[in-house]
Design a protein around this motif. Sequence first.
Motif, PDB file in Angstrom:
ATOM      1  N   GLU A 167       5.900   6.370   3.318  1.00  0.00           N
ATOM      2  CA  GLU A 167       6.210   7.469   4.241  1.00  0.00           C
ATOM      3  C   GLU A 167       6.646   8.710   3.487  1.00  0.00           C
ATOM      4  OE1 GLU A 167       9.162   5.823   6.857  1.00  0.00           O
ATOM      5  OE2 GLU A 167       7.717   4.469   7.806  1.00  0.00           O
ATOM      6  N   ARG A 168       7.466   8.515   2.467  1.00  0.00           N
ATOM      7  CA  ARG A 168       7.946   9.664   1.683  1.00  0.00           C
ATOM      8  C   ARG A 168       6.810  10.294   0.878  1.00  0.00           C
ATOM      9  NH1 ARG A 168      13.362  10.633   2.563  1.00  0.00           N
ATOM     10  NH2 ARG A 168      12.499  12.662   2.136  1.00  0.00           N
ATOM     11  N   VAL A 169       5.929   9.452   0.310  1.00  0.00           N
ATOM     12  CA  VAL A 169       4.775   9.976  -0.441  1.00  0.00           C
ATOM     13  C   VAL A 169       3.904  10.804   0.491  1.00  0.00           C
ATOM     14  CG1 VAL A 169       2.602   9.330  -1.569  1.00  0.00           C
ATOM     15  CG2 VAL A 169       4.721   8.203  -2.235  1.00  0.00           C
ATOM     16  N   ARG A 170       3.638  10.282   1.670  1.00  0.00           N
ATOM     17  CA  ARG A 170       2.802  11.014   2.635  1.00  0.00           C
ATOM     18  C   ARG A 170       3.465  12.318   3.068  1.00  0.00           C
ATOM     19  NH1 ARG A 170      -1.481   7.933   4.401  1.00  0.00           N
ATOM     20  NH2 ARG A 170      -1.359   5.731   3.830  1.00  0.00           N
ATOM     21  N   GLN A 194       4.114   6.006 -15.130  1.00  0.00           N
ATOM     22  CA  GLN A 194       3.924   6.129 -16.581  1.00  0.00           C
ATOM     23  C   GLN A 194       2.716   5.319 -17.021  1.00  0.00           C
ATOM     24  OE1 GLN A 194       7.281   4.944 -18.926  1.00  0.00           O
ATOM     25  NE2 GLN A 194       6.534   6.000 -20.740  1.00  0.00           N
ATOM     26  N   LYS A 195       2.563   4.116 -16.479  1.00  0.00           N
ATOM     27  CA  LYS A 195       1.426   3.281 -16.823  1.00  0.00           C
ATOM     28  C   LYS A 195       0.121   3.928 -16.373  1.00  0.00           C
ATOM     29  CE  LYS A 195      -0.495  -1.320 -16.347  1.00  0.00           C
ATOM     30  NZ  LYS A 195      -0.398  -2.623 -15.747  1.00  0.00           N
ATOM     31  N   LEU A 196       0.129   4.531 -15.184  1.00  0.00           N
ATOM     32  CA  LEU A 196      -1.072   5.207 -14.687  1.00  0.00           C
ATOM     33  C   LEU A 196      -1.465   6.378 -15.580  1.00  0.00           C
ATOM     34  CD1 LEU A 196      -0.418   5.247 -10.838  1.00  0.00           C
ATOM     35  CD2 LEU A 196      -2.151   3.937 -12.042  1.00  0.00           C
ATOM     36  N   SER A 197      -0.472   7.074 -16.118  1.00  0.00           N
ATOM     37  CA  SER A 197      -0.774   8.210 -16.977  1.00  0.00           C
ATOM     38  C   SER A 197      -1.347   7.770 -18.321  1.00  0.00           C
ATOM     39  CB  SER A 197       0.476   9.057 -17.200  1.00  0.00           C
ATOM     40  OG  SER A 197       1.415   8.380 -18.018  1.00  0.00           O
ATOM     41  N   ILE A 256      -1.851  16.100  -5.048  1.00  0.00           N
ATOM     42  CA  ILE A 256      -1.745  16.689  -6.382  1.00  0.00           C
ATOM     43  C   ILE A 256      -1.915  15.657  -7.481  1.00  0.00           C
ATOM     44  CG2 ILE A 256      -0.346  18.638  -5.645  1.00  0.00           C
ATOM     45  CD1 ILE A 256       2.125  17.054  -6.598  1.00  0.00           C
ATOM     46  N   GLY A 257      -2.417  14.503  -7.113  1.00  0.00           N
ATOM     47  CA  GLY A 257      -2.597  13.422  -8.077  1.00  0.00           C
ATOM     48  C   GLY A 257      -1.573  12.334  -7.847  1.00  0.00           C
ATOM     49  N   GLU A 258      -2.035  11.109  -7.985  1.00  0.00           N
ATOM     50  CA  GLU A 258      -1.199   9.940  -7.711  1.00  0.00           C
ATOM     51  C   GLU A 258       0.077   9.948  -8.543  1.00  0.00           C
ATOM     52  OE1 GLU A 258      -0.816   6.546  -5.352  1.00  0.00           O
ATOM     53  OE2 GLU A 258      -2.474   7.943  -5.384  1.00  0.00           O
ATOM     54  N   ARG A 265       0.851  -1.189   0.000  1.00  0.00           N
ATOM     55  CA  ARG A 265       0.000   0.000   0.000  1.00  0.00           C
ATOM     56  C   ARG A 265       0.883   1.234   0.000  1.00  0.00           C
ATOM     57  NH1 ARG A 265      -5.148  -0.651   0.234  1.00  0.00           N
ATOM     58  NH2 ARG A 265      -5.929   1.305   1.053  1.00  0.00           N
ATOM     59  N   ILE A 266       0.629   2.086  -0.960  1.00  0.00           N
ATOM     60  CA  ILE A 266       1.327   3.366  -1.048  1.00  0.00           C
ATOM     61  C   ILE A 266       0.281   4.439  -1.250  1.00  0.00           C
ATOM     62  CG2 ILE A 266       2.985   4.756  -2.353  1.00  0.00           C
ATOM     63  CD1 ILE A 266       4.449   2.148  -3.026  1.00  0.00           C
ATOM     64  N   ASN A 267       0.267   5.393  -0.326  1.00  0.00           N
ATOM     65  CA  ASN A 267      -0.692   6.489  -0.354  1.00  0.00           C
ATOM     66  C   ASN A 267      -2.131   5.980  -0.387  1.00  0.00           C
ATOM     67  OD1 ASN A 267      -1.214   9.266  -0.250  1.00  0.00           O
ATOM     68  ND2 ASN A 267      -1.455   9.396  -2.475  1.00  0.00           N
ATOM     69  N   GLY A 268      -2.370   4.911   0.380  1.00  0.00           N
ATOM     70  CA  GLY A 268      -3.711   4.370   0.490  1.00  0.00           C
ATOM     71  C   GLY A 268      -4.172   3.513  -0.672  1.00  0.00           C
ATOM     72  N   ARG A 269      -3.291   3.241  -1.595  1.00  0.00           N
ATOM     73  CA  ARG A 269      -3.645   2.453  -2.774  1.00  0.00           C
ATOM     74  C   ARG A 269      -2.811   1.180  -2.816  1.00  0.00           C
ATOM     75  NH1 ARG A 269      -4.131   5.041  -8.777  1.00  0.00           N
ATOM     76  NH2 ARG A 269      -5.246   3.299  -9.661  1.00  0.00           N
ATOM     77  N   SER A 270      -3.434   0.069  -3.159  1.00  0.00           N
ATOM     78  CA  SER A 270      -2.736  -1.217  -3.202  1.00  0.00           C
ATOM     79  C   SER A 270      -2.105  -1.454  -4.569  1.00  0.00           C
ATOM     80  CB  SER A 270      -3.704  -2.362  -2.908  1.00  0.00           C
ATOM     81  OG  SER A 270      -4.112  -2.315  -1.576  1.00  0.00           O
TER      82      SER A 270
END
Length: 113
Positions: free
Chosen positions: A34-37, A108-111, A46-48, A7-12
């Motif tokens: 932790e760094r993302v948060r 990149q895949k998310l974009s 500001i967007g994933e 889980r990173i920033n609440g997303r699996s």
Amino acid sequence: MAQVSVRINGRSYDVACDDGQEERLMNLAQYVDERVREIAGAVGQIGEQRLLVMTSLLIADELGDMHEKLRKGQTSVEPEPGSVSAAEGDAIAENMESMAVRIEAIAQKLSQD
């Protein structure tokens, strides 16, 4: 090959790793989270994709600083109290570099989606 859900920033995210590396991958993901948060706390959500890219750059900058210290002949880096040993730090740095590449690929895949 093992599969780990992190889980990173609440997303699996489901990530493949070598057998026996599951705990290490989860620890690295926790560090990235932790760094993302930390970044999200400073600049907001500001967007994933942007958060992951900014985090990747931050971690890459930390890694670059470590490489620069090693290049200048500082073969041992003073660990902070309660931190990992120098050998563990080197291994983590290598894995962080690999994770940064993977995170950039995910971003990149998310974009593209």
